[in-house]
Design a protein around this motif. Structure first.
Motif, PDB file in Angstrom:
ATOM      1  N   ILE A  51      40.294 107.845   3.513  1.00 27.29           N
ATOM      2  CA  ILE A  51      39.088 108.051   4.322  1.00 27.29           C
ATOM      3  C   ILE A  51      39.073 109.452   4.929  1.00 27.29           C
ATOM      4  CG2 ILE A  51      38.000 107.373   6.506  1.00 27.29           C
ATOM      5  CD1 ILE A  51      38.698 104.466   5.784  1.00 27.29           C
ATOM      6  N   LEU A  52      40.182 109.864   5.524  1.00 28.22           N
ATOM      7  CA  LEU A  52      40.202 111.191   6.140  1.00 28.22           C
ATOM      8  C   LEU A  52      40.150 112.300   5.099  1.00 28.22           C
ATOM      9  CD1 LEU A  52      40.774 109.545   8.692  1.00 28.22           C
ATOM     10  CD2 LEU A  52      42.390 111.325   9.368  1.00 28.22           C
TER      11      LEU A  52
ATOM     12  N   GLN B  75      33.652  99.632   8.898  1.00 29.40           N
ATOM     13  CA  GLN B  75      33.610  98.479   7.995  1.00 29.40           C
ATOM     14  C   GLN B  75      34.723  98.542   6.961  1.00 29.40           C
ATOM     15  OE1 GLN B  75      31.142 100.410   8.891  1.00 29.40           O
ATOM     16  NE2 GLN B  75      29.247  99.257   9.291  1.00 29.40           N
ATOM     17  N   GLN B  76      34.993  99.741   6.446  1.00 22.45           N
ATOM     18  CA  GLN B  76      36.079  99.890   5.475  1.00 22.45           C
ATOM     19  C   GLN B  76      37.418  99.474   6.066  1.00 22.45           C
ATOM     20  OE1 GLN B  76      34.829 104.158   4.408  1.00 22.45           O
ATOM     21  NE2 GLN B  76      35.885 103.474   2.557  1.00 22.45           N
ATOM     22  N   LEU B  77      37.671  99.925   7.288  1.00 24.22           N
ATOM     23  CA  LEU B  77      38.957  99.636   7.908  1.00 24.22           C
ATOM     24  C   LEU B  77      39.072  98.171   8.326  1.00 24.22           C
ATOM     25  CD1 LEU B  77      39.356 102.902  10.005  1.00 24.22           C
ATOM     26  CD2 LEU B  77      40.709 102.222   8.030  1.00 24.22           C
TER      27      LEU B  77
ATOM     28  N   ASP C  61      42.536  97.142  13.103  1.00 24.76           N
ATOM     29  CA  ASP C  61      41.997  96.787  14.407  1.00 24.76           C
ATOM     30  C   ASP C  61      42.285  97.948  15.349  1.00 24.76           C
ATOM     31  OD1 ASP C  61      41.343  95.820  16.893  1.00 24.76           O
ATOM     32  OD2 ASP C  61      42.362  93.899  16.652  1.00 24.76           O
ATOM     33  N   TYR C  62      41.207  98.546  15.902  1.00 20.76           N
ATOM     34  CA  TYR C  62      41.412  99.742  16.713  1.00 20.76           C
ATOM     35  C   TYR C  62      42.176  99.471  18.002  1.00 20.76           C
ATOM     36  CZ  TYR C  62      37.374  98.221  19.524  1.00 20.76           C
ATOM     37  OH  TYR C  62      36.509  97.516  20.322  1.00 20.76           O
ATOM     38  N   GLN C  63      42.357  98.201  18.364  1.00 24.42           N
ATOM     39  CA  GLN C  63      43.148  97.889  19.546  1.00 24.42           C
ATOM     40  C   GLN C  63      44.645  97.753  19.216  1.00 24.42           C
ATOM     41  OE1 GLN C  63      41.520  94.560  21.658  1.00 24.42           O
ATOM     42  NE2 GLN C  63      39.528  95.524  21.980  1.00 24.42           N
TER      43      GLN C  63
END
Length: 332
Positions: free
Chosen positions: A138-139, A114-116, A122-124
């Motif tokens: 985040i990491l 949700q944060q990203l 977009d993971y694609q």
């Protein structure tokens, strides 16, 4: 887990002791997070493309450990066998591989997706400059949450290797979300050979955890064999022994006999399953014994096991009103 992995490298620590070592907070945080199920499975089902396999998914903790531990054994064996690429494998590379692999499914960590998405991720699509500050944060936070900050202290700490961690995490999988634009990662610190090695080890660990469902599947999977061929410079491959039927304690005796018959410094037992064992095998390993040899070895193992059991309970056959009674293992 980190203490457990270090314990495995100590020859005085047994498997039982290793398993008993603490693995929190990794266990506390990811023990109940599905590796591919949960919300993903429900979404697939709502789209009409659900798969029963997702309902039986492993936890994210199990997925990580199921891939990490055998891959760490692979790395040590290849280093001992003199694989050129493993010259770059030292304690720093080992720690970065472990930490980077733990973070590679960061989209499945609670709240991360949700944060990203809010930031336009977009993971694609590949990560871009606009998402980098949030991805770093985040990491960084999840390294602290999972105890990776303490684990990486001997190597120099999270901040020193943050961009290396992002590189390994993003490039473990090859289908989407990769990050090859090194201009976005100006603080890369690992040597190129170490960074490539950590990435390849992480990818192998991911494949082993997901596709090595049976000994035969592990040995035949082209992706696993391809990664192994690259890591070992063509030196090693996976092989296996397996049985077609599982027959309780007799199956255990057959496995023990097969392990003994296949024993070689160039053939390392790697994964154990009810139906067989997966080995990491050097290309110059001696040819495996015939089924007949394993069968004879099994007979000897059965005899020896039955002999020891009967010595502990020295009762042969005896008759009573209900029939003949005999000691455990006597039928063998």
């Amino acid at each position: 887990f980190f203490q457990a992995e270090d314990g495995i490298r100590d020859g005085t620590v047994t498997g039982v002791q290793t398993c008993a070592l603490p693995i929190s907070p990794l266990s506390d945080t990811l023990g109940h997070v599905a590796a591919k199920g949960g919300a993903f499975a429900r979404e697939r089902e709502a789209q009409g493309s659900g798969d029963e396999r997702y309902s039986r998914d492993q936890s994210q903790r199990a997925h990580l450990i199921n891939g990490l531990l055998p891959t760490l054994h692979v790395a040590r064996a290849l280093q001992q066998w003199g694989a050129p690429q493993l010259r770059a494998y030292d304690d720093t590379a080992r720690r970065l591989f472990i930490a980077g692999h733990i973070l590679h499914d960061y989209l499945k960590l609670p709240g991360v997706e949700q944060q990203l998405e809010t930031a336009g991720f977009d993971y694609q699509r590949a990560v871009g400059p606009a998402q980098m500050p949030l991805l770093e944060e985040i990491l960084r936070n999840w390294c602290r949450e999972l105890g990776l900050d303490r684990f990486l202290e001997p190597a120099g700490g999270v901040e020193a290797y943050l961009h290396d961690l992002i590189y390994i995490a993003c490039n473990t999988q090859t289908r989407w979300g990769t990050l090859r634009n090194l201009s976005l990662l100006p603080r890369l610190r690992l040597l190129p050979a170490q960074r490539a090695l950590a990435e390849q080890l992480s990818r192998l660990a991911d494949l082993v955890a997901y596709v090595a469902r049976t000994p035969v599947a592990a040995g035949a999977h082209p992706g696993i064999q391809r990664e192994l061929a690259t890591l070992s410079n063509g030196m090693a491959r996976l092989t296996c022994h397996h049985v077609s039927e599982i027959r309780g304690v007799l199956t255990n005796l057959i496995h023990n006999a097969a392990l003994k018959a296949l024993a070689s410094p160039q053939r390392v037992p790697l994964l154990f399953a009810p139906s067989g064992v997966v080995y990491l095998e050097h290309k110059q390993a001696p040819a495996p014994p015939s089924v007949q040899v394993v069968a004879q070895e099994t007979v000897q193992v059965v005899r020896e096991t039955a002999r020891r059991a009967l010595q502990l309970t020295p009762r042969g056959m005896q008759r009573d009103g209900k029939g003949i009674k005999y000691a455990a293992y006597y039928p063998l």
